[in-house]
Design a protein around this motif. Structure first.
Motif, short mmCIF file in Angstrom:
data_model
loop_
_atom_site.label_atom_id
_atom_site.label_comp_id
_atom_site.label_asym_id
_atom_site.label_seq_id
_atom_site.Cartn_x
_atom_site.Cartn_y
_atom_site.Cartn_z
N TYR A 86 -45.36 121.77 11.85
CA TYR A 86 -44.64 121.62 10.58
C TYR A 86 -45.64 121.68 9.45
O TYR A 86 -46.70 121.06 9.52
CB TYR A 86 -43.87 120.30 10.54
CG TYR A 86 -42.66 120.31 11.45
CD1 TYR A 86 -41.49 120.97 11.08
CD2 TYR A 86 -42.71 119.69 12.69
CE1 TYR A 86 -40.40 121.01 11.93
CE2 TYR A 86 -41.61 119.72 13.54
CZ TYR A 86 -40.46 120.39 13.15
OH TYR A 86 -39.39 120.45 13.98
N THR A 123 -45.93 120.94 5.43
CA THR A 123 -45.30 120.30 4.28
C THR A 123 -46.19 120.52 3.06
O THR A 123 -47.36 120.14 3.06
CB THR A 123 -45.10 118.79 4.52
OG1 THR A 123 -44.22 118.61 5.64
CG2 THR A 123 -44.50 118.13 3.29
N THR A 149 -47.02 119.70 -0.79
CA THR A 149 -46.80 118.60 -1.72
C THR A 149 -47.58 118.79 -3.01
O THR A 149 -48.68 119.35 -3.02
CB THR A 149 -47.22 117.25 -1.10
OG1 THR A 149 -48.63 117.27 -0.79
CG2 THR A 149 -46.45 116.95 0.17
N THR A 191 -39.51 112.67 4.44
CA THR A 191 -40.03 113.81 5.20
C THR A 191 -41.02 113.33 6.26
O THR A 191 -40.92 113.71 7.44
CB THR A 191 -40.73 114.81 4.26
OG1 THR A 191 -39.84 115.16 3.20
CG2 THR A 191 -41.17 116.06 5.00
N HIS A 210 -48.64 118.34 12.31
CA HIS A 210 -48.08 118.27 10.96
C HIS A 210 -49.20 118.56 9.97
O HIS A 210 -50.14 117.78 9.82
CB HIS A 210 -47.48 116.90 10.69
CG HIS A 210 -46.58 116.86 9.50
ND1 HIS A 210 -45.92 115.73 9.09
CD2 HIS A 210 -46.22 117.84 8.61
CE1 HIS A 210 -45.21 116.00 8.02
NE2 HIS A 210 -45.38 117.26 7.71
N ILE A 253 -50.24 118.95 6.18
CA ILE A 253 -49.83 118.59 4.82
C ILE A 253 -50.78 119.28 3.86
O ILE A 253 -51.98 118.99 3.84
CB ILE A 253 -49.83 117.06 4.63
CG1 ILE A 253 -48.84 116.42 5.61
CG2 ILE A 253 -49.46 116.71 3.19
CD1 ILE A 253 -48.89 114.92 5.67
N ASN A 312 -40.59 121.06 3.54
CA ASN A 312 -41.22 120.63 2.30
C ASN A 312 -40.82 119.22 1.90
O ASN A 312 -39.89 118.63 2.45
CB ASN A 312 -40.92 121.63 1.19
CG ASN A 312 -41.68 122.93 1.39
OD1 ASN A 312 -42.72 122.96 2.03
ND2 ASN A 312 -41.14 124.01 0.85
N ALA A 313 -41.54 118.67 0.94
CA ALA A 313 -41.32 117.30 0.50
C ALA A 313 -39.88 117.10 0.06
O ALA A 313 -39.36 117.84 -0.78
CB ALA A 313 -42.28 116.96 -0.63
N GLN A 366 -36.05 126.13 5.76
CA GLN A 366 -36.41 124.96 6.57
C GLN A 366 -35.77 124.98 7.96
O GLN A 366 -36.12 124.15 8.80
CB GLN A 366 -35.99 123.68 5.84
CG GLN A 366 -36.83 123.36 4.62
CD GLN A 366 -36.47 124.18 3.39
OE1 GLN A 366 -35.62 125.07 3.45
NE2 GLN A 366 -37.09 123.89 2.27
#
Length: 266
Positions: A6, A8, A10, A20, A34, A36, A95-96, A171
């Motif tokens: 994933y 994400t 931000t 999230t 994940h 970020i 996304n956030a 998503q």
């Protein structure tokens, strides 16, 4: 085991990021990375991320979390950074403010893919579907359910399907890592590079004769406020340009005439 990444993105997202992070943390499937990708936030975003990393480590759930925080050239530049850091079989951009519907979402996705693979006796990762896609629920700024997304995935998705609009939410679109890495986001687009990216990933899959797989389940909760909503007119113009590029000028024009007529009779 299928590994899911994933990504994400931000930037000063502290107001919406928690749900999230919590949704990924709660997943009972262990093989999750994940990423970020933060654009040098100045609010509490990175404090939330630090707490998330501590909670993930304490949970010993098998998840890996990696964080990058530096200035970028916009959301799609940040997404390309995520693509360059991929590890695993599939990537999904969460996304956030967006989140996974339940703690067993990833487990159910993987079970469906494994069952499909067993039917066709597919053993290698290169034989996995090029795209996994599903349905989306729309939530408000507080994460509360509003309605199912109006545009729904067709039974059999192809790159030509997006002539009717973006039938699969970004998503809810899981791209196989090799196709995703080979298809970076086009930074000429500020608001609709995600539409172009999905089409190009599906085109590449069609060229290699690799199938797409309908998960037939809700796989994402999407917060309706976002860059596309805030810049609705600019986004629509860009989407028109994307469609012209992929489907041709005449077909795009006549399709939009039909969209306009159809909206008058709703």
């Amino acid at each position: 085991m299928i590994r899911i990444t994933y990504v994400t993105i931000t930037y000063n997202a502290a107001k919406v990021l928690q749900r999230t992070l919590d949704s990924v943390l709660s997943q009972d499937y262990p093989h999750i990375l994940h990423l970020i990708i933060d654009g040098a936030s100045t609010d509490d975003t990175l404090l939330l991320v630090d707490d998330y990393i501590e909670r993930s480590n304490a949970a010993k759930n098998g998840h890996l979390v990696q964080v990058t925080s530096e200035p970028d050239k916009g959301i799609y530049d940040a997404m390309n950074k995520g693509l360059r850091s991929l590890d695993g079989d599939y990537v999904c951009f969460l996304n956030a403010g967006d989140f996974l519907p339940s703690s067993d979402t990833v487990t159910r996705i993987v079970e469906k893919v494994n069952f499909q693979s067993s039917i066709f006796n597919l053993q290698s990762s290169n034989a996995l579907p090029a795209v996994l896609y599903g349905d989306t629920d729309i939530v408000d700024g507080e994460g509360r359910f509003l309605h199912h997304r109006r545009l729904a995935p067709p039974e059999q998705l192809s790159w030509k399907s997006f002539r009717q609009g973006m039938l699969v939410c970004h998503q809810a679109f899981y791209a196989r890592a090799d196709f995703a890495i080979a298809t970076p986001y086009d930074l000429r687009y500020r608001y609709s590079a995600d539409v172009d990216w999905c089409i190009r990933v599906m085109k590449a899959a069609a060229k290699e004769n690799v199938p797409l797989f309908n998960l037939k389940m809700v796989v994402a909760c999407y917060t309706q406020e976002g860059q596309t909503t805030l810049h609705h007119r600019e986004s629509l113009l860009e989407r028109y340009q994307v469609m012209e590029h992929h489907y041709g000028r005449l077909q795009t024009f006549f399709l939009h005439c039909w969209f306009a007529l159809r909206s008058l009779f709703k």
